[in-house]
Design a protein around this motif. Structure first.
Motif, PDB file in Angstrom:
ATOM      1  N   THR A   1      45.149  29.838  38.473  1.00  0.00           N
ATOM      2  CA  THR A   1      45.298  31.168  37.645  1.00  0.00           C
ATOM      3  C   THR A   1      44.796  32.237  38.561  1.00  0.00           C
ATOM      4  O   THR A   1      43.587  32.639  38.218  1.00  0.00           O
TER       5      THR A   1
ATOM      6  N   CYS B   1      45.018  35.322  38.170  1.00  0.00           N
ATOM      7  CA  CYS B   1      44.448  36.495  37.476  1.00  0.00           C
ATOM      8  C   CYS B   1      42.935  36.463  36.999  1.00  0.00           C
ATOM      9  O   CYS B   1      42.468  37.184  36.512  1.00  0.00           O
ATOM     10  N   LEU B   2      42.510  35.072  37.061  1.00  0.00           N
ATOM     11  CA  LEU B   2      41.126  34.995  36.810  1.00  0.00           C
ATOM     12  C   LEU B   2      40.120  34.966  37.934  1.00  0.00           C
ATOM     13  O   LEU B   2      38.835  34.596  37.722  1.00  0.00           O
ATOM     14  N   MET B   3      40.621  34.772  38.826  1.00  0.00           N
ATOM     15  CA  MET B   3      39.997  34.731  40.133  1.00  0.00           C
ATOM     16  C   MET B   3      39.522  36.182  40.837  1.00  0.00           C
ATOM     17  O   MET B   3      40.405  36.936  40.936  1.00  0.00           O
TER      18      MET B   3
END
Lengths: 291, 164
Positions: free
Chosen positions: B66, B68-70
């Motif tokens: 995902t 969006c979390l990296m």
């Protein structure tokens, strides 16, 4: 996300020095599946870090090594998917593969690390009961070098570990598997994936000539930390591996857990789960031991 | 803190991009590089709409994650595949075609992430059972289809890819 400073050290030594130098406004980040989500959610109790020290580029925190006498070494930065998929862990440390393979989604397991699962110190952490039952050692690196601590001493409370600021969990070491031993981890969740354990039970059981000679049991999500169920272990050791022994162990485990009631389940329900699951998990571990 | 330069390959093309440390990889891909296939649904790793396949410099193979979390700086040196990189020479990837043929698309917002998750699944498991498909897509939410036609699309794609 609000701005923060970012550092990407290449060695543990460098990372420890950076964290000490930057002070408590800095936090280490590995896969980011917990920390980055918390930074975005911005809950009132969460302290937003001014600096992040990424551990992702530290190669000495990676990898899985196994030797018949040395046992298992897992770098804390090893991804959960690699722990769950490791042939040696699936074969020799089954309960750990079970736990690591249940965390979040494929995406979560491809990003999140085993060290992160431990250091977040959620009472429900799915790798914790297995690590407790295998009597893993946590290798911690800090200012004064390395120290090795039984995993049991790492968990101090919900979200709290024995690590001080400037210390990092570098790796986990698990003793070589004992012959004639089976191990299992199961959890209860309303959904099969993308959920958090309502209760979790790990068992590592050695059976010789029909008698349980060694039993290690650990429970998750039914106390302020994951913990060893020593009363249940004591009822099993020396007993014949039969239904009667499993029932007694289940009653002991239900007796020694101290769950809370929350949105995922009431204390009474969790205690009931521990009883039912302990019986099942011990039976499965005995079968896996080849008895 | 000054911007940091990262180098990524996205859908086979090399890019050098200056990122702020607090940019996510998703923001970088969408805003700085202009690939708007990956979507932001929840922003906290629950919905999977931002799923991409990323192969880091140390990785043996790409992995679904995902974006969006990296954190953007953590992607330095990576090879990234988004939905835009699946079609080749004007022909849709078999997973994309199967989503159309099986009716696995309604509003379309989850579709890029869903297709990436299905592609990653079939890369490692060309003949998944229904339960394996469900597990492979558990990190991707769809609020339109009820999932049945998405699972059918993945089964269809698997069958077509095995027989081609």
């Amino acid at each position: 996300m609000r701005p923060f400073g970012y550092y990407a050290p290449r060695t543990l030594e460098e990372a420890v020095a950076l964290l000490r130098e930057l002070g408590e406004v800095a936090r280490p980040v590995a896969g980011g599946t917990d920390l980055v989500a918390q930074m975005k959610e911005g809950r009132a109790k969460f302290r937003y870090p001014d600096m992040l020290v990424s551990l992702a580029g530290i190669s000495e925190m990676q990898g899985i090594d196994f030797g018949e006498s040395a046992g298992l070494r897992i770098g804390a930065g090893t991804r959960l998917a690699d722990v769950a998929g490791s042939p040696v862990i699936r074969d020799r440390y089954r309960a750990l593969a079970d736990g690591a393979g249940l965390i979040g989604s494929v995406q979560t397991m491809n990003m999140g690390t085993i060290g992160g699962n431990i250091c977040n110190a959620a009472p429900s952490a799915d790798t914790a009961p297995a690590l407790l039952a295998y009597e893993a050692e946590a290798v911690i690196v800090g200012r004064d070098g390395r120290r090795s601590v039984p995993i049991e001493e790492i968990f101090k409370g919900p979200g709290v570990t024995a690590l001080e600021h400037g210390e990092l969990l570098a790796e986990l070491r698990l003793p070589a598997p004992v012959p004639n031993t089976g191990s299992v981890y199961r959890r209860h969740t309303p959904r099969k994936q993308m959920d958090i354990a309502v209760a979790g039970v790990a068992a590592v059981i050695t059976v010789e000539s029909g008698v349980i000679t060694r039993a290690r049991l650990a429970l998750g999500a039914v106390g302020p930390t994951p913990f060893r169920a020593r009363q249940a272990e004591a009822t099993l050791e020396g007993s014949r591996a039969n239904d009667d022994a499993f029932t007694r162990a289940a009653a002991a485990a239900a007796n020694e857990c101290s769950p809370i009631s929350d949105v995922r389940g009431s204390a009474e329900f969790r205690q009931h789960l521990v009883r039912v699951m302990t019986e099942t998990v011990v039976r499965e571990a005995v079968l896996a031991a080849g008895a | 803190m000054p911007k940091q330069i990262i180098n990524v390959r996205i859908n086979g093309e090399a890019h050098e991009v200056a990122v702020e440390p607090n940019w996510t990889l998703l923001e970088t891909i969408r805003e700085a590089l202009g690939f708007t296939g990956p979507k932001e649904g929840c922003g906290t790793g629950d919905c999977g709409a931002c799923s991409i396949i990323l192969r880091g410099p140390q990785d043996e193979r790409g992995r679904l994650l995902t974006s969006c979390l990296m954190l953007a700086p953590q992607a330095d040196g990576a090879e990234i595949t988004t939905i835009e990189g699946l079609a080749a020479d004007g022909t849709l990837h078999p997973v994309q075609q199967a989503f159309i043929d099986a009716g696995g698309v309604q509003c379309g917002f989850c579709t890029p992430g869903m297709v990436m998750a299905a592609t990653a699944l079939l890369d490692s498991n060309p003949n998944p059972s229904l339960e394996e498909i469900q597990r492979g897509l558990a990190g991707n939410l769809c609020r339109c289809t009820g999932y049945t036609k998405i699972f059918a699309a993945v089964e269809m794609a698997a069958q077509r890819m095995r027989s081609s």
